[in-house]
Motif scaffolding. Structure first.
Motif, PDB file in Angstrom:
ATOM      1  N   MET A   1      31.267   6.533  54.682  1.00  0.00           N
ATOM      2  CA  MET A   1      32.686   7.010  54.986  1.00  0.00           C
ATOM      3  C   MET A   1      33.359   7.827  54.102  1.00  0.00           C
ATOM      4  SD  MET A   1      33.505   3.598  57.233  1.00  0.00           S
ATOM      5  CE  MET A   1      33.029   2.536  56.154  1.00  0.00           C
ATOM      6  N   GLN A   2      32.679   8.296  52.953  1.00  0.00           N
ATOM      7  CA  GLN A   2      33.001   8.981  52.007  1.00  0.00           C
ATOM      8  C   GLN A   2      32.835  10.521  52.457  1.00  0.00           C
ATOM      9  OE1 GLN A   2      30.887   8.081  48.421  1.00  0.00           O
ATOM     10  NE2 GLN A   2      32.456   8.149  47.339  1.00  0.00           N
ATOM     11  N   SER A   3      34.000  11.326  52.165  1.00  0.00           N
ATOM     12  CA  SER A   3      34.114  12.621  52.384  1.00  0.00           C
ATOM     13  C   SER A   3      32.828  13.539  51.818  1.00  0.00           C
ATOM     14  CB  SER A   3      35.347  13.214  52.170  1.00  0.00           C
ATOM     15  OG  SER A   3      35.405  14.648  51.895  1.00  0.00           O
ATOM     16  N   VAL A   4      32.465  14.315  52.710  1.00  0.00           N
ATOM     17  CA  VAL A   4      30.967  15.083  52.105  1.00  0.00           C
ATOM     18  C   VAL A   4      31.564  16.053  50.908  1.00  0.00           C
ATOM     19  CG1 VAL A   4      30.027  14.975  54.069  1.00  0.00           C
ATOM     20  CG2 VAL A   4      31.377  17.159  53.640  1.00  0.00           C
ATOM     21  N   ASP A   5      33.051  16.142  50.730  1.00  0.00           N
ATOM     22  CA  ASP A   5      33.493  17.230  49.701  1.00  0.00           C
ATOM     23  C   ASP A   5      34.225  16.349  48.656  1.00  0.00           C
ATOM     24  OD1 ASP A   5      33.339  19.570  51.533  1.00  0.00           O
ATOM     25  OD2 ASP A   5      34.623  18.343  52.813  1.00  0.00           O
ATOM     26  N   ASP A   6      34.597  15.057  48.651  1.00  0.00           N
ATOM     27  CA  ASP A   6      35.298  14.555  47.442  1.00  0.00           C
ATOM     28  C   ASP A   6      34.975  12.993  47.546  1.00  0.00           C
ATOM     29  OD1 ASP A   6      37.199  13.203  46.027  1.00  0.00           O
ATOM     30  OD2 ASP A   6      38.422  15.207  46.042  1.00  0.00           O
ATOM     31  N   PRO A   7      34.308  12.458  46.648  1.00  0.00           N
ATOM     32  CA  PRO A   7      34.094  11.084  46.470  1.00  0.00           C
ATOM     33  C   PRO A   7      35.338  10.372  46.422  1.00  0.00           C
ATOM     34  CG  PRO A   7      33.660  12.030  44.419  1.00  0.00           C
ATOM     35  CD  PRO A   7      34.027  13.181  45.200  1.00  0.00           C
ATOM     36  N   HIS A   8      36.568  10.782  46.295  1.00  0.00           N
ATOM     37  CA  HIS A   8      37.613   9.906  46.362  1.00  0.00           C
ATOM     38  C   HIS A   8      38.435   9.816  47.570  1.00  0.00           C
ATOM     39  CE1 HIS A   8      37.012  10.867  42.006  1.00  0.00           C
ATOM     40  NE2 HIS A   8      37.513   9.542  41.674  1.00  0.00           N
ATOM     41  N   ILE A   9      37.689  10.499  48.571  1.00  0.00           N
ATOM     42  CA  ILE A   9      38.624  10.398  49.953  1.00  0.00           C
ATOM     43  C   ILE A   9      37.448  10.082  51.064  1.00  0.00           C
ATOM     44  CG2 ILE A   9      39.446  12.207  51.704  1.00  0.00           C
ATOM     45  CD1 ILE A   9      40.224  14.146  49.710  1.00  0.00           C
TER      46      ILE A   9
END
Length: 434
Positions: free
Chosen positions: A302-310
């Protein structure tokens, strides 16, 4: 050491359950600052918005105040609408809050985060059909459901009984586009509403004079559910008096009704659009990778493919599963994703690995007010499941809401809510009349 800040945007089923669990553990123990952001001050379980729309569910009694709930469960609440995201500085921008006259109460604000969870849910998709936005009611929010309820009451009041107590002969017609769970359940609740309103002498329209149309582009109602459920519900709706139009595409809408792709007219006094599902458009404007339906693209964690903090959960997340499928936009999926998301965030803070989310289909249930209920319960690895109907299906359907209440209130308060609901059912009118 500074506590990490976890911001959850969206207080729907998944977002509120996640913020609650994080607040009770990490928040109360000062291991993290948990902040929930939502544009509304209160929460209503979205699968019950069709009951809000007819007054069977009273938002004055059943809504959860985010501010009060936050204080009790160890998180903070910020009311606001997300308008901007800066991934580099990990900063959110929240729009100003205005009063009913348009005056600014709180100006534009910035909110920093270490981990961001998007849980803003979904809205109906009008597919750009001309006239729909201007002439149809939607049921994507409590405000929209309340708008329909007021319009429905006004329409019924126009047909109030005569001075001698005799009913008139005028009919009231309501057309609903979309035969998914919302459209189907709303159509049955309308017959429950007219029964109550007629018994209170609010209107002279009775069940025989209420005409409800359901318009569906697929070849059957409830196309996402098993055919046996669809067939069973179709039969019950027909018995109630609902006129079902399948394989029917709506070409446009106007103030008097719908026109289909074949040129047929379906005229109505009230128009409802409950077809299609898409994530809110603003998600595609935040600089994150999204699909055509505006869902945020995420890994199986469920982690954004663009940003590991989102992260993203619920209807707004395009979360891949086996066989190139994605998690379906359903309340049970949001509940399951919130549970896994909680464990993954705790793992991150503790320096451990996250686990991939695996969706488990627990079945599907449809409730036709007090008239009927039907559904399917999954049995282990079986793909067919167990078909149930009647009071047993209704009991399981009600238990889904109780499970949500248990998640946000805890068991003792959930049990107290059941008692209070029973008392209100006995003391108050069966339908909200004002």
């Amino acid at each position: 050491m500074t506590c990490p800040r976890i911001v959850v945007v969206g207080g729907g089923a998944g977002g509120l359950e996640l913020a609650t669990r994080l607040g009770r553990t990490l928040g109360k123990r000062k291991r993290a600052d948990i902040i929930l952001v939502d544009r509304n001050p209160t929460h209503i379980w979205k699968p019950l918005l069709h009951e809000v729309a007819v007054g069977a569910l009273d938002t004055d009694l059943d809504a959860v105040s985010y501010q009060s709930h936050a204080r009790q469960n160890g998180y903070y609440f910020q009311r606001g609408t997300l308008t901007g995201l800066d991934k580099e500085t990990r900063t959110l921008t929240l729009a100003p809050i205005n009063d009913e006259e348009g005056k600014v109460i709180i100006g534009e604000r910035s909110l920093n985060y270490d981990y961001l969870v998007m849980a803003v849910g979904s809205i109906s998709n009008d597919f750009g059909t001309p006239g729909v936005r201007d002439n149809c009611y939607f049921l994507d929010s409590p405000q929209q459901a309340e708008s329909f309820r007021q319009a429905m009451l006004s329409a019924f009041l126009k047909n109030a009984p005569a001075d001698n107590g005799q009913d008139g002969d005028k009919e009231l017609t309501i057309a609903i586009v979309g035969a998914g769970a919302t459209g189907v359940e709303l159509s049955a609740e309308l017959f429950n509403a007219v029964e109550m309103l007629h018994s209170y002498r609010v209107t002279g329209v009775d069940r025989q004079r209420l005409k409800v149309h359901i318009i569906e582009a697929a070849d059957r109602i409830l196309p996402a559910l098993a055919e046996r459920i669809s067939s069973n519900v179709h039969q019950e709706l027909t018995r109630l008096g609902v006129q079902i139009h399948t394989k029917t595409m709506v070409a446009k809408a106007d103030e008097h009704g719908f026109e289909t792709s074949t040129g047929e007219r379906i005229d109505a006094d009230l128009l409802v659009w409950a077809a299609g599902v898409m994530a809110p458009k603003f998600l595609s404007e935040l600089g994150l990778s999204t699909r055509r339906n505006n869902q945020i693209e995420v890994h199986q964690t469920m982690q954004s493919v663009d940003d590991p903090h989102i992260f993203a959960i619920g209807d707004c997340a395009a979360c891949p599963q086996a066989d190139d499928k994605f998690v379906p936009p359903r309340a049970q999926a949001a509940h399951q994703m919130a549970s896994t998301m909680y464990k993954n965030l705790v793992a991150l803070i503790n320096g451990k690995e996250m686990k991939p989310f695996e969706y488990r289909d627990l079945g599907a249930l449809v409730s036709l007010s007090h008239f009927h209920a039907a559904g399917r319960l999954m049995r282990g690895a079986s793909t067919r499941g167990l078909f149930i109907e009647g009071w047993l299906a209704r009991t399981f359907y009600t238990s889904l809401y109780r499970m949500h209440q248990q998640a946000i209130y805890g068991t003792p308060r959930m049990l107290a809510k059941i008692v209070v609901d029973r008392l209100n059912h006995w003391l108050r009118p069966r339908l909200k009349l004002h």
